[in-house]
Design a protein around this motif. Sequence first.
Motif, mmCIF file in Angstrom:
data_model
loop_
_atom_site.group_PDB
_atom_site.id
_atom_site.type_symbol
_atom_site.label_atom_id
_atom_site.label_comp_id
_atom_site.label_asym_id
_atom_site.label_seq_id
_atom_site.Cartn_x
_atom_site.Cartn_y
_atom_site.Cartn_z
ATOM 1 N N TRP A 199 5.694 14.492 10.903
ATOM 2 C CA TRP A 199 4.980 13.237 10.716
ATOM 3 C C TRP A 199 4.622 12.664 12.084
ATOM 4 N N ARG A 245 2.267 9.156 13.785
ATOM 5 C CA ARG A 245 1.740 7.852 13.400
ATOM 6 C C ARG A 245 0.832 7.306 14.485
ATOM 7 N N ARG A 283 -2.015 8.335 18.841
ATOM 8 C CA ARG A 283 -1.133 8.895 17.825
ATOM 9 C C ARG A 283 0.124 9.441 18.499
ATOM 10 N N VAL A 288 -0.602 3.927 10.766
ATOM 11 C CA VAL A 288 -1.047 4.931 9.798
ATOM 12 C C VAL A 288 -0.222 6.183 10.070
ATOM 13 N N TYR A 289 0.421 6.689 9.047
ATOM 14 C CA TYR A 289 1.292 7.856 9.183
ATOM 15 C C TYR A 289 0.569 9.106 8.676
ATOM 16 N N TYR A 290 0.654 10.165 9.471
ATOM 17 C CA TYR A 290 -0.022 11.422 9.159
ATOM 18 C C TYR A 290 0.987 12.546 8.976
ATOM 19 N N TRP A 349 -3.700 18.814 9.098
ATOM 20 C CA TRP A 349 -3.415 17.376 9.088
ATOM 21 C C TRP A 349 -3.731 16.823 7.705
ATOM 22 N N LYS A 389 -4.536 13.329 5.352
ATOM 23 C CA LYS A 389 -5.136 12.006 5.542
ATOM 24 C C LYS A 389 -3.997 11.014 5.703
ATOM 25 N N GLY A 390 -4.189 10.030 6.515
ATOM 26 C CA GLY A 390 -3.128 9.086 6.801
ATOM 27 C C GLY A 390 -2.800 8.173 5.642
ATOM 28 N N GLN A 402 -1.096 4.263 5.095
ATOM 29 C CA GLN A 402 -0.791 3.046 5.848
ATOM 30 C C GLN A 402 0.615 2.539 5.532
#
Length: 120
Positions: free
Chosen positions: A32, A34, A41, A89-91, A110, A112-113, A115
């Motif tokens: 993860w 962010r 990021r 936003v966490y990816y 990756w 999509k993030g 929130q």
Amino acid sequence: VQLQASGGGLVQTGGSLRLSCAASGRTFSMGWFRQAPGKEREFVAAISWSGGRTFYADSVKGRFTISRDNAKNAVSLQMNSLKPEDTAVYYCAARTDSLVATQEYGIGYWGKGTQVTVSS
């Protein structure tokens, strides 16, 4: 391989959230990252393919726990004792080789993030 993240939301300081990420196919190390507003990021947590090794950013050690279920091609991030500075936003991310997903370089997939907002 596609990564689908879920579980973000709004929580008060000290609260908890659990993020989940499902992969459409087999992946190796997952992690993860962010990105907060106006910032680059950054790495948050990663887990090896076997789940035997975990890695955390210093800012989340002791508060966040990463885990994975290889039968479901999924990884989760349990976030406790959340702080306003965790807002981002966490990816979800995954590598396609045997290295651990602790850096953006080398990430093959990756998601999509999602929130995460922590109110004070």
